[in-house]
Write an enzyme that holds these catalytic residues in place. Structure first.
Site, PDB file in Angstrom:
ATOM      1  N   ASP A 108     -23.175 -10.841 -12.153  1.00  0.00           N
ATOM      2  CA  ASP A 108     -23.417 -10.276 -10.826  1.00  0.00           C
ATOM      3  C   ASP A 108     -24.179 -11.251  -9.930  1.00  0.00           C
ATOM      4  O   ASP A 108     -23.888 -11.369  -8.745  1.00  0.00           O
ATOM      5  CB  ASP A 108     -24.190  -8.963 -10.952  1.00  0.00           C
ATOM      6  CG  ASP A 108     -23.302  -7.822 -11.426  1.00  0.00           C
ATOM      7  OD1 ASP A 108     -22.161  -8.087 -11.834  1.00  0.00           O
ATOM      8  OD2 ASP A 108     -23.758  -6.664 -11.389  1.00  0.00           O
ATOM      9  N   SER A 505     -27.850  -4.185  -5.526  1.00  0.00           N
ATOM     10  CA  SER A 505     -28.404  -4.662  -6.771  1.00  0.00           C
ATOM     11  C   SER A 505     -29.621  -3.828  -7.126  1.00  0.00           C
ATOM     12  O   SER A 505     -30.293  -3.266  -6.258  1.00  0.00           O
ATOM     13  CB  SER A 505     -28.808  -6.123  -6.616  1.00  0.00           C
ATOM     14  OG  SER A 505     -29.701  -6.517  -7.637  1.00  0.00           O
TER      15      SER A 505
END
Length: 596
Positions: A108, A505
């Site tokens: 990510d 996130s």
């Protein structure tokens, strides 16, 4: 009189029968692996196993799959071969036949802010699908699921629940904090440094030094971001042993945890203990209580909804708000605070937080765990073994008593209103009473919003709206740490709000509201608002609204047309077609996706 047929030598007898008593709770014939290891007609199958070094003892044992997403693509996973090896040793020593196989991972942090981030949530689905396929195709009896980067964790847990094989979840552990300018730092400070650099508040030399020291080795990102949130939740759900989430990635204790996971899964086989015997409504309420008390990632809302759907447990997005209202925030870890997972580990790990919630009546102590004991019994076992320090001996400036918490309510808020009829998700990292009104600044994708923020055009009071980034519209519901960190780094943590049908996130902080549903791509109100529309964000009243009447919104909807898919073929097109709403976990399993 017919000729007497020769009797087979003892060594030629079908494998697997003599050791049935080792697995008293599971009948030998019930082991799925007998489909490929037992009987004369399975000689070719056994021959294939022998080519890989398996012997008679192995072939008489239950097959335990160890899916391992090890890769050089991210520090979260770079060490997982070593972690998996320890689990393999534990399985073998306990009498199982371990078989390791690979699956994908997406970093990510490396894909963040790029088109590649669209692959992240899709990887959760691919991991779950691939583990299901291999374990089904190769007739495995059990699983030890290994995970490092963010989507590995829910993907592996979804696979265990979906297959309902005896399973133990094994986290790869967290990275240690880096050191910069005499303080602990993580990757989030680097993302925020980009915004500070763009504003002229950080020199290029300082940003370079921060970049070089933020990530000192292997392990998942250090704060209470998505990986550490989901690892902590695995304990609360009962899918992993208490105390297994916090040992750092490169610590010897991490490998002891891995070996124990291997031993434990064989115990699960012996006692026929499966995820369906462990998971319940109470398990998921415990997971949400822990998430909200620790200030965990908003991504856990999405993933817990998906896990509950796989487990046939009734869970809705509204449950998160209800539980958060009654559960105080008692841990102050990054991104809201300054401490990281290793700091929590040094005072006893996740069980310390669970015990405080349990003692306050905010946790179900009778929920079952993978060990065959309840949460309460597990805490007592840790206490008896000296693995859980007495609460009165714990001195930590980031962990608060329940009766004198950091915040009176948990960190997760579910907002609704005419802009988010099906809900939106916010993690509070600042003021619980945040209220904001301002004009909408509309961006059709993350790149356009990032350009706006980095250009210095952002004004106090703005409401940045990023749309077409939902599960279907993206597709893949990109995380947006790059742009949210740039907003914070530019000095607008408290006076600018950001809204999106995409995700954030676990490292995001500030008034950033995601998962807005319905999303723009399916005609949700976020796709109908225009630049300059007046938007209200009211956290105390859980309201997210645009100053438009129902008639005005309806008139705009009449002129709306379904956009063409962003991709015409390949994996992004396939999963973009299959994703359900974020409000029910963005699932793609056809059994769980409601008819439109």
């Amino acid at each position: 009189m017919s000729e007497q047929q020769p009797q087979p030598d003892e060594d030629d007898a079908p494998r697997g029968r003599d050791d049935a008593d080792r697995f008293a709770g599971t009948k030998d014939e019930d082991l799925r692996s007998r489909d490929v290891t037992e009987g004369a007609d399975r000689a070719p199958h056994r021959s294939m196993f022998r080519a890989m070094g398996f012997d008679d003892e192995d072939l008489s044992s239950p097959i335990v799959g160890v899916p391992n997403p090890a890769a050089d693509i991210t520090p979260c996973n770079v060490h997982l071969d070593d972690v998996a090896d320890a689990a393999l040793d534990g399985i073998d020593a306990a009498g199982g036949m371990p078989i390791e196989f690979g699956t994908v991972t997406i970093s990510d942090a490396i894909s963040m802010g790029t088109e590649g981030m669209k692959a992240s949530l899709i990887s959760r689905e691919v991991i779950a699908d691939s583990v299901e396929l291999v374990s089904f195709g190769e007739r495995m009896d059990a699983l030890v699921t290994v995970a490092g980067c963010d989507k590995n964790l829910p993907g592996m847990m979804m696979a265990s629940i979906r297959t309902d094989l005896p399973s133990v979840f094994l986290y790869g552990g967290s990275i240690m904090p880096g050191q910069h300018d005499g303080r602990d730092v993580t990757i989030v400070q680097v993302f925020e440094g980009v915004g500070a650099y763009a504003e002229g508040d950080m020199s290029g030399e300082e940003l370079d030094d921060l970049e070089r020291h933020a990530c000192p080795g292997a392990g998942s990102c250090g704060g209470m971001f998505t990986a550490n949130t989901m690892a902590s939740i695995s304990e609360a759900l009962g899918l992993a042993p208490l105390g297994s989430a916090s040992p750092p990635a490169e610590d010897e204790e991490r490998y002891a945890v891995a070996e124990r996971a291997g031993e434990l899964v064989v115990d699960c086989i012996r006692n026929d203990r499966r995820p369906s015997d462990i998971l319940s409504r109470k398990s998921f309420e415990n997971a949400i209580a822990l998430q909200t008390a620790m200030g965990g990632s908003t991504n856990a809302v999405l993933h817990l909804l998906a896990l509950a759907a796989e487990a046939d447990v009734d869970l809705s997005i509204g449950d998160f708000d209800e539980i958060s209202r009654r559960t105080p925030k008692i841990a102050n870890l990054q991104p809201g605070g300054s401490r990281v997972m290793n700091d929590l580990h040094e005072i006893g790990g996740v069980p310390v937080v669970i015990r405080r919630l349990l003692d306050a009546g905010l946790f179900h102590g009778d929920a079952m765990t993978v060990t065959g004991r309840t949460i309460e019994e597990e805490l007592a076992e840790l206490d008896a073994n000296g693995d859980l320090p007495a609460d009165e001996t714990i001195e930590a400036d980031f962990l608060y008593p329940v009766d004198d918490p950091k915040e009176a309510e948990g960190a997760i808020k579910i907002l609704r209103g005419n802009l988010a009829p099906d809900g939106a998700v916010l993690k509070v990292t600042g003021d619980d009473a945040f209220y904001h009104e301002g004009p909408a600044r509309i961006f059709e994708d993350e790149e356009a919003a990032m350009e706006y923020v980095q250009s210095g055009a952002i004004d106090s009071g703005d409401v940045i709206v990023i749309r077409n980034e939902g599960p279907t519209g993206g597709p893949g519901m990109r995380e947006m740490l790059g742009v949210t960190a740039a907003v914070v780094g530019a000095g607008h943590e408290d006076d600018v709000a950001l809204l999106t049908d995409g995700r954030f996130s676990g490292g995001t902080r500030g008034p950033m509201i995601g998962h807005i549903a319905p999303e723009a791509a399916v005609g949700g109100p976020i796709g109908l608002i225009e630049d300059g529309d007046h938007i209200t964000v009211d956290i105390p009243n859980r309201d997210l609204s645009v100053d438009l009447s129902d008639d005005e919104l309806e008139a705009r909807a009449d002129g709306w047309e379904t956009p063409d898919p962003a991709y015409g073929g390949g994996v992004l097109a396939k999963y973009g077609r299959d994703f359900a709403s974020a409000s029910i976990g963005a699932v793609t399993n056809p059994r769980l996706t409601p008819d439109e």
